[in-house]
Design a protein around this motif. Structure first.
Motif, PDB file in Angstrom:
ATOM      1  N   UNK A   1       0.826  -1.210   0.000  1.00 34.98           N
ATOM      2  CA  UNK A   1       0.000   0.000   0.000  1.00 34.98           C
ATOM      3  C   UNK A   1       0.863   1.264   0.000  1.00 34.98           C
ATOM      4  N   UNK A   2       1.835   1.293   0.915  1.00 34.92           N
ATOM      5  CA  UNK A   2       2.736   2.451   1.010  1.00 34.92           C
ATOM      6  C   UNK A   2       3.504   2.658  -0.291  1.00 34.92           C
ATOM      7  N   UNK A   3       3.896   1.559  -0.889  1.00 32.93           N
ATOM      8  CA  UNK A   3       4.678   1.609  -2.117  1.00 32.93           C
ATOM      9  C   UNK A   3       3.837   2.129  -3.285  1.00 32.93           C
ATOM     10  N   UNK A   4       2.592   1.725  -3.319  1.00 33.31           N
ATOM     11  CA  UNK A   4       1.723   2.104  -4.443  1.00 33.31           C
ATOM     12  C   UNK A   4       1.227   3.546  -4.348  1.00 33.31           C
ATOM     13  N   UNK A   5       0.997   4.006  -3.120  1.00 35.10           N
ATOM     14  CA  UNK A   5       0.387   5.336  -2.906  1.00 35.10           C
ATOM     15  C   UNK A   5       0.971   6.449  -3.778  1.00 35.10           C
ATOM     16  N   UNK A   6       2.283   6.664  -3.746  1.00 34.62           N
ATOM     17  CA  UNK A   6       2.837   7.795  -4.523  1.00 34.62           C
ATOM     18  C   UNK A   6       2.918   7.533  -6.024  1.00 34.62           C
ATOM     19  N   UNK A   7       2.717   6.315  -6.462  1.00 32.21           N
ATOM     20  CA  UNK A   7       2.903   5.998  -7.888  1.00 32.21           C
ATOM     21  C   UNK A   7       1.647   6.298  -8.696  1.00 32.21           C
ATOM     22  N   UNK A   8       1.883   6.734  -9.926  1.00 31.23           N
ATOM     23  CA  UNK A   8       0.731   7.007 -10.806  1.00 31.23           C
ATOM     24  C   UNK A   8       0.785   6.127 -12.048  1.00 31.23           C
ATOM     25  N   UNK A   9      -0.359   5.867 -12.625  1.00 29.46           N
ATOM     26  CA  UNK A   9      -0.436   5.132 -13.888  1.00 29.46           C
ATOM     27  C   UNK A   9       0.332   3.811 -13.859  1.00 29.46           C
TER      28      UNK A   9
END
Lengths: 385, 385
Positions: free
Chosen positions: B120-128
């Motif tokens: 979750x933490x890893x995905x949060x800042x990522x886009x697309x």
């Protein structure tokens, strides 16, 4: 109860010896036992390809190996020539188009071979051809292209690599890949190699390796450099088809028992001649001319006046004789009699006998036994030599 | 003379029933018989994946199927997240890098699992992010990632597809791909599926098909749309691994005999517990914690004071017990005890007994029988339930 007599162009019947060999206990693909098996077995396959180069074993169907040959040597936008004389040549065209190669298609009518002269004329005006692709044996038409002469034309008129699909004949047709000048030769397990589907074979010339080393191959599983790297250690990059390699060792034993690979090739040639002479005696047309006839599969025209679909269905239901129909626009026009791999002259006699029974049922006009007799004559003449 | 007791993470031993089934006569892959076999057998595999979607069968190793999942869904330059907790996660990274995806690597120390919170933490800042790739069971470390929870995190924090490598556990671990939200689940034949190598399985969610339909896949053999198209007709685009499909039908029979797939999963869970408790009783370390321990393979630390390579060699030569060593930097640190597929609690008792014999030979300090006793206790407790 009755055994289905599978006379298809593949998958083909599996010898009992091969089945038993494949039942051997599984071993680790990273063990010394595997390395020994791999090295010994691939070495024994070399004469079948006519090479001293490595025989790479891919755990895949033949199509994947053809794709590997294409994608490891050519990059998008580069010129390739694809010789197509039937459905499997067209298949190669699709692979090349999928990868965005600039495809120059040398197309012949289905039932014709491509000659050295035609290829020479085709190549002359072209520049920067990276590879020429050809089908050695066209499964859809029973045509054996004169691959040795085509190789000659490639060398004479271009610097291209010569890449050959040998899927439906290697193991039953002569192959001298180095002497002839084939750069990559590919085959599959389920045709003349007497194995179940799932293993493919690739051999690559030094010349082709140089091209592959410089090519940026967009593939992982099909990356041939990785197969070469692992083959040097007697292994494969991924889990190999261990059981099929056990089977392959048994296939090599069987070829040895037959008296060596030249005998295996001679048996296929004999079966081809038996089938062809029997059809001529029955006044049934053949798609390929004698000159370019395949040693592994014969495409036979629909006997006059018969409904082909009904006839094939009857042969299967009544006599358990299973021929393959025609592909593409040849559907209904021809059927295909596979005589490769685990198939013997006695099997040809059996199949022709049953086919005659079917012809009689369909009131085809012929003398019962005439086809078998013609096949017997070819058979006896070969034995008397 | 002695049978090699193969306790590797794959390829794994083949049941006799499966071997015999694979010796059935070859049929044409374009026949009605094949269509019936294909449809019936793939339907029986659905509960193992926890899906009602098609199970596509590729004639290839698991790596090719993983590559297919990647190349059919993602285009070069697009963002992907790859969760890697060991050698096979890294493998997935290599595939993605080979195709020029923009890889965001969520890497954990070998022996650790990836948690929902971390993802979750890893995905949060990522886009697309186009796809998140994860290994369900990491073969190199014996870690079972909490794949249901990871799927939840993917859905919560992104619109990405969730693509899962189930190669070394599907068939021995629970899988509810649709309920959990896995978009593509892949496995191979040679692990918990009790088959020889050479067949891979792919199931694709409706959501993933939509992405695949719009993706320009640069692959021919691995084109999943073509598998879907042919599967609708009960066939495969190329020659399928017919014998392995015969074997697969026998595997489905065996699972049915065991009382259904839930029982098969319970057996794997039991074997895992037996192995783990026996090692604890012998005071030998385990790489994975109980929470994330694999039901199919246990990574065991080198018993104190032993030379691992010598110990493993001795077990194989003296007792015909064949464990797998560690991979990468874990070589010499751990060995791997495979207990999946055609493996029963009785096999665990046997292997632990022999391992104890080896420990005694190497003067490891323990009470002979202590490990077996611990395994027996787990075994008996399960039977008394």
């Amino acid at each position: 109860m009755y055994t289905n007599i599978l006379r298809h162009p593949g998958p083909t019947p599996i010898p009992k010896k091969v089945q038993l060999a494949m039942s051997e206990d599984i071993i680790s693909h990273r063990s010394e036992e595997f390395v020994n098996l791999y090295r010994k077995t691939t070495n024994r396959v070399k004469p079948i390809f006519g090479t001293e180069q490595d025989i790479l074993l891919l755990p895949s169907g033949g199509t994947a190996a053809l794709e590997a040959a294409a994608v490891n040597t050519v990059s998008p936008g580069e010129n390739v020539v694809v010789i197509t004389v039937g459905a499997f040549g067209d298949y190669f065209v699709s692979i090349c188009e999928k990868y965005g190669f600039n495809v120059h298609k040398l197309e012949k009518e289905w039932g014709q071979a491509c000659t050295e002269e035609e290829l020479g004329e085709f190549l002359k005006p072209l520049k920067d051809v990276k590879a020429v692709f050809a089908t050695y044996n066209e499964t859809s038409t029973g045509i054996l292209n004169p691959i040795d002469k085509l190789a000659q034309a490639v060398r004479t008129y271009s610097d291209a690599l010569f890449i050959v699909d040998g899927v439906s004949c290697i193991g039953g047709a002569p192959a001298e890949m180095n002497k002839w000048g084939i750069d990559i030769l590919v085959t599959g397990s389920q045709k003349a190699m007497m194995l179940p589907p799932g293993l493919s074979f690739v051999s690559v010339s030094d010349r082709a390796w140089k091209v592959i080393e410089e090519n940026n191959t967009p593939a992982y599983y099909l990356n041939l450099l990785s197969y070469r790297e692992w083959a040097a250690k007697g292994m494969t990059p991924n889990t190999p088809a261990v059981t099929l390699i056990y089977g392959l060792a048994a296939v090599c034993d069987m070829i040895e028992e037959e008296g060596g690979f030249a005998q295996t090739v001679a048996r296929h040639e004999l079966m081809k001649n038996m089938v062809r002479e029997s059809m001529k005696a029955l006044n049934i047309g053949l798609l390929a001319s004698d000159e370019y006839a395949s040693p592994t599969i014969t495409a036979i025209r629909t006997p006059e006046g018969l409904d082909l679909a009904q006839f094939l269905k009857h042969l299967k239901q009544q006599y358990h004789l299973d021929f393959a129909g025609g592909l593409g626009h040849l559907q209904g026009e021809i059927f295909r009699f596979g005589h490769m791999g685990y198939c013997f002259p006695s099997d040809v006699l059996q199949a022709v006998s049953l086919m005659e029974a079917g012809l009689q049922d369909f009131s085809y006009s012929f003398e019962l036994g005439a086809g078998v007799k013609a096949a017997q004559e070819v058979f006896l003449a070969a034995h008397r030599k």
